[in-house]
Motif scaffolding. Structure first.
Motif, PDB file in Angstrom:
ATOM      1  N   GLU A 157       0.814  -1.145   0.009  1.00 14.35           N
ATOM      2  CA  GLU A 157      -0.088  -0.054  -0.108  1.00 14.35           C
ATOM      3  C   GLU A 157       0.911   1.376   0.103  1.00 14.35           C
ATOM      4  O   GLU A 157       0.928   1.971   0.929  1.00 14.35           O
ATOM      5  N   PRO A 158       1.556   1.606  -1.116  1.00 16.21           N
ATOM      6  CA  PRO A 158       2.511   2.656  -0.993  1.00 16.21           C
ATOM      7  C   PRO A 158       2.020   3.985  -0.838  1.00 16.21           C
ATOM      8  O   PRO A 158       2.739   4.939  -0.334  1.00 16.21           O
ATOM      9  N   VAL A 159       0.811   3.953  -1.353  1.00 12.75           N
ATOM     10  CA  VAL A 159       0.139   5.141  -0.626  1.00 12.75           C
ATOM     11  C   VAL A 159      -1.244   4.941  -0.082  1.00 12.75           C
ATOM     12  O   VAL A 159      -2.161   4.519  -0.797  1.00 12.75           O
ATOM     13  N   TYR A 160      -1.056   5.102   1.362  1.00 11.78           N
ATOM     14  CA  TYR A 160      -2.263   4.332   2.123  1.00 11.78           C
ATOM     15  C   TYR A 160      -2.919   5.651   3.031  1.00 11.78           C
ATOM     16  O   TYR A 160      -2.203   6.435   3.491  1.00 11.78           O
ATOM     17  N   LEU A 163       0.873  13.035   3.898  1.00 12.51           N
ATOM     18  CA  LEU A 163       2.069  13.091   4.669  1.00 12.51           C
ATOM     19  C   LEU A 163       3.162  12.035   4.215  1.00 12.51           C
ATOM     20  O   LEU A 163       3.006  11.080   3.986  1.00 12.51           O
ATOM     21  N   VAL A 164       4.413  12.623   3.713  1.00 10.05           N
ATOM     22  CA  VAL A 164       5.277  11.950   3.184  1.00 10.05           C
ATOM     23  C   VAL A 164       6.206  11.266   4.020  1.00 10.05           C
ATOM     24  O   VAL A 164       6.661  11.980   4.965  1.00 10.05           O
ATOM     25  N   VAL A 165       6.375  10.080   4.088  1.00  4.41           N
ATOM     26  CA  VAL A 165       7.058   9.416   5.168  1.00  4.41           C
ATOM     27  C   VAL A 165       8.345   9.215   4.555  1.00  4.41           C
ATOM     28  O   VAL A 165       8.775   8.338   4.037  1.00  4.41           O
ATOM     29  N   LEU A 166       9.352  10.212   5.308  1.00  4.01           N
ATOM     30  CA  LEU A 166      10.767  10.250   4.866  1.00  4.01           C
ATOM     31  C   LEU A 166      11.338   9.002   5.301  1.00  4.01           C
ATOM     32  O   LEU A 166      12.301   8.457   4.549  1.00  4.01           O
ATOM     33  N   PRO A 222      -3.641   9.013  15.128  1.00  2.00           N
ATOM     34  CA  PRO A 222      -4.140   9.011  16.669  1.00  2.00           C
ATOM     35  C   PRO A 222      -5.019  10.275  17.066  1.00  2.00           C
ATOM     36  O   PRO A 222      -5.736  10.156  17.806  1.00  2.00           O
ATOM     37  N   SER A 223      -4.695  11.262  16.151  1.00  2.00           N
ATOM     38  CA  SER A 223      -5.629  12.495  16.381  1.00  2.00           C
ATOM     39  C   SER A 223      -7.018  12.254  16.034  1.00  2.00           C
ATOM     40  O   SER A 223      -7.903  13.260  16.198  1.00  2.00           O
ATOM     41  N   GLY A 224      -7.246  11.193  15.025  1.00  3.44           N
ATOM     42  CA  GLY A 224      -8.447  10.868  14.531  1.00  3.44           C
ATOM     43  C   GLY A 224      -8.535  11.787  13.173  1.00  3.44           C
ATOM     44  O   GLY A 224      -9.573  11.512  12.293  1.00  3.44           O
ATOM     45  N   VAL A 225      -7.535  12.374  12.662  1.00  5.68           N
ATOM     46  CA  VAL A 225      -7.542  13.144  10.844  1.00  5.68           C
ATOM     47  C   VAL A 225      -6.953  11.695  10.346  1.00  5.68           C
ATOM     48  O   VAL A 225      -6.076  10.982  10.461  1.00  5.68           O
ATOM     49  N   SER A 226      -7.662  11.640   9.020  1.00  2.00           N
ATOM     50  CA  SER A 226      -7.205  10.819   8.121  1.00  2.00           C
ATOM     51  C   SER A 226      -6.142  11.221   7.181  1.00  2.00           C
ATOM     52  O   SER A 226      -6.543  12.578   6.646  1.00  2.00           O
ATOM     53  N   ALA A 227      -5.210  10.711   6.850  1.00  5.46           N
ATOM     54  CA  ALA A 227      -4.136  11.422   5.893  1.00  5.46           C
ATOM     55  C   ALA A 227      -3.587  10.168   4.920  1.00  5.46           C
ATOM     56  O   ALA A 227      -3.572   9.139   5.319  1.00  5.46           O
ATOM     57  N   TRP A 228      -3.241  10.467   3.640  1.00  7.02           N
ATOM     58  CA  TRP A 228      -2.332   9.596   2.871  1.00  7.02           C
ATOM     59  C   TRP A 228      -0.826   9.670   3.300  1.00  7.02           C
ATOM     60  O   TRP A 228      -0.407  10.787   3.537  1.00  7.02           O
ATOM     61  N   LEU A 229      -0.241   8.383   3.585  1.00  7.82           N
ATOM     62  CA  LEU A 229       0.983   8.225   4.089  1.00  7.82           C
ATOM     63  C   LEU A 229       1.755   7.716   2.486  1.00  7.82           C
ATOM     64  O   LEU A 229       1.209   6.784   1.899  1.00  7.82           O
ATOM     65  N   VAL A 230       2.601   8.457   2.020  1.00 11.54           N
ATOM     66  CA  VAL A 230       3.469   8.247   0.944  1.00 11.54           C
ATOM     67  C   VAL A 230       4.769   7.582   1.387  1.00 11.54           C
ATOM     68  O   VAL A 230       5.475   8.297   2.049  1.00 11.54           O
TER      69      VAL A 230
END
Length: 414
Positions: free
Chosen positions: A24-27, A314-317, A32-40
């Protein structure tokens, strides 16, 4: 699907990131805050996202109002009226403000600051070298960049311990008293506003004086912008370096072969391995786990996923810098790695402005520790160490070490 954002994940997120890269490269994750975001998580996608002008840094581009509740961005910044800084704005304002501050981080100015960084480094080690043990986070990695950035900003010496206290509260995130981060940010905001007023009558060669001069010469820098810029330089300029020194030292202590290679090179007067080594430590277990928030201003496709307008990205460095499609044997620490175009300090127009200073501090701190405390060793079970909570940064809460006590005369210059 591995669990994300647990204590176990915080201790070692890399297996989970490897799974995401493959499956799932872009997931779309719920944070934890309840906000949904795309992880790259893949390198090529990450590099694209970091430079994509359709991904805004302005929290007002978020489709929800979560940023108004402190769930997006730096804790406390909205309540303290500190939103107009480089991490929250896009061109043309970003271009204008970055140009002003870039003058403080030229290679020439950073090189001129090297003796002061060395002095701070030795002074801090002097404080515990004769004892034979220390917590390298609280006694070394944390105060070093605080005092350095305070010097650059022009914070008077008598006020720097207050900055250290406020920064410590910010660093603890959820580990301090309820509301403590917001109070610390507001105190810092009030102090910076007062300092800007005081410096108008006594300009020096420091960064805040430079911002005031630029404003007075028609650059249209408001007081809020000046305070926010000083705040973000402190915030971004100290926690990243705390983690670079802390994570880097911890990694070297867990990889004795590489640590001894570096010590041998330094003893022979060869600094080349130190320079490539700091870059490798930034790649291998860097101080910034996820790049700061971005928001899609229009629908776009990223890594095969359709991202809607207003969605956070959110880009996961940390994941991108261990991508085997980019790096040979990415899970192996190799201090002499040459092909190392890591993303530890970002990419594109938001590339970390203070990276030259952070590298200087990291190189100085690690080289001096290894020279003065050659038998430095971890003084705790690695399984007992805890990593700080928080979404963006990656760093240890404590780093207990032991070593042969240094005689007082050994730290004195010849």
């Amino acid at each position: 699907m591995p669990d994300l954002f647990t204590w176990e994940f915080a201790a070692d997120p890399y297996p989970a990131y490897a799974w995401l890269r493959e499956h799932e490269p872009v997931y779309r994750a719920e944070l934890p805050s309840g906000v949904s975001a795309w992880l790259v998580t893949r390198y090529d996608d990450a590099r694209q996202a970091l430079a994509d002008t359709r991904l805004s840094k302005n929290p007002n581009a978020h489709s929800e109002r979560a940023h108004g509740k402190g769930k997006v961005g730096i804790p406390g910044e909205r309540g303290a009226n500190l939103m107009t800084h480089l991490l929250n704005i896009d061109p043309p304002d970003h271009t204008r403000l970055r140009r002003l501050v870039a003058r403080a981080f030229t290679p020439r100015r950073v090189a001129a600051f090297a003796p002061r960084v060395q002095e701070l480094t030795d002074d801090l080690i002097d404080g515990f070298a004769a004892r034979g043990s220390a917590d390298l986070i609280h006694e070394f990695a944390f105060p070093l960049p605080i005092y350095a950035i305070c010097d650059l900003l022009g914070v008077p010496a008598e006020d720097q311990d207050d900055f250290r206290d406020w920064a410590g509260m910010m660093l603890r995130h959820g580990g301090g008293p309820r509301g403590g981060v917001g109070r610390a940010v507001k105190k810092m905001r009030g102090y910076l506003a007062d300092l800007i007023h005081r410096k108008r009558d006594d300009l020096g060669d420091d960064l805040i004086s430079g911002l005031i001069r630029a404003s007075d010469h028609g650059e249209h820098l408001t007081e809020n912008e000046a305070a926010a810029m000083a705040f973000i330089l402190l915030f971004a300029g100290f926690e990243t370096t705390v983690n670079l020194i802390g994570n880097g030292t911890y990694t070297l202590l867990r990889r004795p072969e590489e640590r001894h290679r570096l010590q041998s090179a330094l003893a022979a007067g060869d600094t080349a391995l130190l320079e490539t080594g700091v870059e490798e430590l930034l790649r291998y277990d860097g101080p910034v786990e996820l790049a700061t928030w971005r928001f899609a201003t229009e629908p776009l496709t990223l890594g095969g996923q359709r991202v809607a307008a207003g969605d956070p990205v959110l880009v996961v460095l940390a994941a991108a810098d261990r991508d085997p499609a980019k790096f040979d044997r990415p899970d192996v620490l190799d201090l002499s790695r040459r092909d190392n175009n890591h993303l530890g300090y970002g990419h594109g127009i938001h590339y970390c402005l203070g990276a030259p200073l952070a590298r200087l501090e990291g190189r100085t701190a690690l080289a001096t520790l290894l020279r003065r405390l050659p038998d430095l060793r971890l003084d705790a079970d690695p399984a007992e160490l805890r990593w700080r909570g928080g979404l963006i940064m990656r760093g240890l809460r404590t780093l207990p070490v032991a070593f042969t006590p240094e005689a007082a005369s050994e730290s004195e210059p010849p």
